[in-house]
Design an enzyme around this catalytic site. Structure first.
Site, PDB file in Angstrom:
ATOM      1  N   LEU A 107       0.804  -1.215   0.000  1.00  0.00           N
ATOM      2  CA  LEU A 107       0.000   0.000   0.000  1.00  0.00           C
ATOM      3  C   LEU A 107       0.840   1.270   0.000  1.00  0.00           C
ATOM      4  O   LEU A 107       0.284   2.367   0.011  1.00  0.00           O
ATOM      5  CB  LEU A 107      -0.925   0.010   1.228  1.00  0.00           C
ATOM      6  CG  LEU A 107      -2.008  -1.072   1.243  1.00  0.00           C
ATOM      7  CD1 LEU A 107      -2.749  -1.054   2.568  1.00  0.00           C
ATOM      8  CD2 LEU A 107      -2.984  -0.873   0.095  1.00  0.00           C
ATOM      9  N   ARG A 108       2.167   1.124  -0.009  1.00  0.00           N
ATOM     10  CA  ARG A 108       2.997   2.322  -0.013  1.00  0.00           C
ATOM     11  C   ARG A 108       2.755   3.137  -1.284  1.00  0.00           C
ATOM     12  O   ARG A 108       2.786   4.377  -1.258  1.00  0.00           O
ATOM     13  CB  ARG A 108       4.472   1.960   0.121  1.00  0.00           C
ATOM     14  CG  ARG A 108       5.388   3.188   0.165  1.00  0.00           C
ATOM     15  CD  ARG A 108       6.843   2.847   0.431  1.00  0.00           C
ATOM     16  NE  ARG A 108       7.052   2.456   1.806  1.00  0.00           N
ATOM     17  CZ  ARG A 108       7.472   1.254   2.197  1.00  0.00           C
ATOM     18  NH1 ARG A 108       7.704   0.324   1.284  1.00  0.00           N
ATOM     19  NH2 ARG A 108       7.642   0.975   3.455  1.00  0.00           N
ATOM     20  N   ALA A 109       2.505   2.475  -2.402  1.00  0.00           N
ATOM     21  CA  ALA A 109       2.250   3.183  -3.652  1.00  0.00           C
ATOM     22  C   ALA A 109       1.021   4.073  -3.532  1.00  0.00           C
ATOM     23  O   ALA A 109       1.017   5.212  -4.016  1.00  0.00           O
ATOM     24  CB  ALA A 109       2.076   2.184  -4.792  1.00  0.00           C
TER      25      ALA A 109
END
Length: 697
Positions: free
Chosen positions: A273-275
């Protein structure tokens, strides 16, 4: 933020990515990829001139904020509202060859032991706090430094642990890296830590190139006058950054915009989910930079093009990229429905609707959402292909065995063939060089290094950076009465200090010598051979090795790729390698001997590992056997102490065992093609017996 060398292709994207990080450092930094000579470093260094100034506590070496000082600052504690000074934000450069102590700081162990003083000298992470940390050629950074950067970037704190003494300090910085992809790629963990990535290339327009040269000459002739000419533009840029920073907390990210962010990230199948978080932050920063109070679809589009290309790579050889058609389709799918029109969704007068930007038929935009659309597939996008990661050994079809029965040789030249595509890669066993080296940090062979397990101690040649406490005490103990010790304290002198010796892993030069002749059999068999070499290249990429490629076919051998860090380049040369013709095995080995001789002069600490991929057959230029010449060449390599392995590519019910004979002359282990797989039974047995490189008698 001016560029003395002018603009290059992709410079606008790089400029925008740097400015968005200046507005919102929480984005996570920028990675700039591009060929040499494209002013990457110049642009990054220009960023420092337009960053807003920072307030720091007077005399604090860790740049604490007077309004909110770090309670654990080694120079503290600082009172809230302590006297402060205003200075420009720092741009600190981290050299690729820096030591760990230079990066995180070091304790003065001599003063700690002899004077009882806990003295700490800050490193580059402390200097970069609340500023910019710039790493040129970041892809060449050693793994132990990469680990330090990962920890600091994730936690915003640097930790220094030395023999029971613990120091921590704030380390929040904007991470900027530049690299030339030809010299190798980044570790996936560090690549993911960069918020945005951009690609730059030199312009091809002669007028633009002339302007670059013109500006460079003007700068060299009078740097002060050149800087003064662009000073007003830089001042205006700095003011705009400050205004955007002030606007940033008030920018609204609506649910519709957030849905578009997550839809785009899901469409490109990124990991984690960093993107999503980075894309959302970049979209907010772009809205603030553009003077808007709410995130628009254009902000999401720009943010996705900067934040996602390096996150959708599925294997190390995939180049970063983003398909515009997929991006526009994802944005369109997540676009909120327009409820202003009639219930049936059609126009009231048969004319065009006014659903929003992009509905003008004269404009080019995403396909309409009301009708059927064709979602692009990944079949034509090299950046989206995920290689098969099966662990089974390469299988050679029966068709590859035709013409090998009865010991057929290739005395008559085989017809020339075009390049053969490699089969799917697989996970290989670890091949390593025997003994203990002292090369650059890596993950392949045993070596004395800065990291690893403690195996002993030595007398320090300079300052002590890693004290071996037990050996230091043992060295000092016999002299305590002679030194007049009367109390509980231990009297230690300089001669008692011992530096800990550590054993870790090093990177090697893996030189592939590949038989591309007609004796290697059918296209299917050559595809399996190329797949095995490609698998070994993937392993070299993960272990941070330098690689080279020599091929031999026809009447000679050639260096298809000189030793380089770019495993991607080696994979490309391997894929394009043609096959067919005679088998000049001796020429291939002699070319390897000469190349390794030169590399020992260039990089004497890096030990080579020779990987010969062949069936062991050899022919001369005139059709005569040259096995004797090949064995003589192998003896030269063995006499030079070159560690190696022979990958036997022979298949079929009748095997001549020529590759094993070659391995004996090389004093190297011979492995069959199917034994390269990490889960093969042969690899398991050899590993259990600790025989990764048993020398032949």
């Amino acid at each position: 933020m001016t560029y003395p060398f002018g603009a290059v292709v992709g410079m606008d994207d790089m400029r925008l990515a740097l400015l968005l990080n200046a507005v919102s450092p929480a984005i996570g930094g920028v990675l700039v990829r591009g060929e040499k000579g494209t002013a990457k470093s110049t642009a990054v260094r220009a960023l420092a001139a337009v960053l807003p100034p920072v307030d720091v506590v007077a005399g604090c070496r860790f740049a604490c904020d007077p309004a909110a000082p770090d309670p654990g600052c080694p120079d503290g504690p600082h009172d809230t509202g302590a006297a402060g000074v205003t200075r420009r934000a720092r741009l600190v450069e981290l050299p690729v060859g820096a030591s760990e102590d230079r990066v995180v700081g070091a304790l003065d162990l001599e003063r700690a032991l002899t004077e009882g003083v806990k003295a700490f000298e800050p490193g580059l992470l402390a200097a970069a706090n609340r500023g910019v940390l710039y790493v040129d050629e970041v892809n060449l950074l050693h793994d132990h430094l990469v680990d330090l950067l990962l920890d600091a970037a994730a936690l915003g704190t640097a930790y220094v642990e030395r023999e029971g003494v613990s120091v921590r300090h704030a380390a929040r910085f904007l991470l900027v890296g530049t690299m030339n992809p030809e010299e190798g790629e980044l570790r996936p963990q560090l690549l993911d830590r960069f918020g945005l990535t951009v690609e730059v290339a030199a312009p091809r327009d002669p007028a633009e190139r002339a302007e670059v040269v013109r500006r460079r000459f003007a700068h060299d002739a009078d740097p002060a006058a050149f800087a003064a000419e662009w000073a007003s533009e830089e001042d205006g840029l700095a003011v705009r950054i400050a205004d955007a920073r002030a606007r940033l907390p008030h920018v609204v990210l609506s649910d519709d915009a957030l849905r578009q962010v997550t839809a785009v990230c899901a469409a490109f199948d990124v990991d984690g989910l960093r993107a999503d978080i980075v894309t959302a932050r970049a979209a907010i920063a772009h809205a603030a930079w553009s003077g808007r109070g709410e995130v628009s679809e254009e902000d999401v589009r720009v943010a996705a093009r900067l934040a996602l290309p390096h996150r959708r790579r599925r294997n190390p050889f995939d180049a970063p990229g983003l398909d515009d058609e997929t991006l526009e389709q994802a944005l369109a799918d997540a676009r909120p429905n327009d409820d202003d029109g009639p219930d049936d969704g059609g126009p009231t007068d048969g004319g065009p609707t006014d659903g929003g930007p992009g509905d003008d038929p004269t404009e080019e935009g995403p396909p309409p959402t009301g009708g059927p659309t064709r979602r692009p597939t990944d079949s034509g996008d090299p950046a989206s292909g995920e290689p098969h990661q099966g662990l089974s050994a390469p299988q050679v079809p029966d068709t590859a065995r035709r013409g090998e029965r009865g010991g057929r040789t290739d005395a008559a030249p085989a017809p020339e063939r075009a390049a053969v595509a490699p089969s799917d890669p697989f996970r290989t066993r670890r091949l390593e060089v025997p003994g203990i080296g002292a090369g650059a940090a890596g993950r392949r062979s045993r070596a004395r290094s800065e990291h690893g397990r403690v195996v002993g101690s030595t007398r320090p040649q300079g300052g002590v950076t890693r004290l071996h406490l037990t050996d230091t005490v043992l060295a000092a103990a016999p002299h305590q009465m002679a030194r007049g010790r009367t109390g509980a304290g231990l009297r230690i002198q300089r001669a008692d200090l011992r530096q800990a010796t550590l054993e870790g892993r090093e990177g090697n030069l893996v030189l592939f010598v590949v038989d591309a002749s007609g004796s290697m059999g059918s296209r299917a068999r050559m595809g399996a051979v190329k797949g095995a070499v490609l698998s070994l290249l993937l392993d070299a990429y993960q272990r941070r090795d330098k690689v080279g490629l020599i091929t031999f076919r026809g009447s000679n051998a050639e260096v298809a790729l000189p030793p380089t860090w770019s495993v991607e380049a080696a994979a490309a040369r391997l894929t394009d390698m043609p096959t067919g013709g005679r088998t000049p095995l001796a020429a291939g080995l002699l070319r390897a001997h000469e190349l390794l001789r030169v590399e020992r002069v260039r990089d004497p600490q890096r030990r080579p590992l020779l990987v010969v991929v062949t069936d062991g057959r050899a022919t001369g230029v005139r059709g005569g056997s040259s096995l004797a010449d090949a064995h003589t060449a192998a003896g030269l390599l063995a006499a030079g102490g070159t560690a190696g392995v022979v990958v036997d590519c022979e298949s079929g019910p009748v095997r001549l065992g020529l590759a094993g004979v070659l391995g004996a002359h090389l004093q190297a282990t011979t492995l069959r093609l199917e034994e390269l797989a990490a889960d093969s039974l042969a690899a398991t047995v050899r590993h259990a017996r600790h025989l990764p490189f048993r020398r032949a008698a």
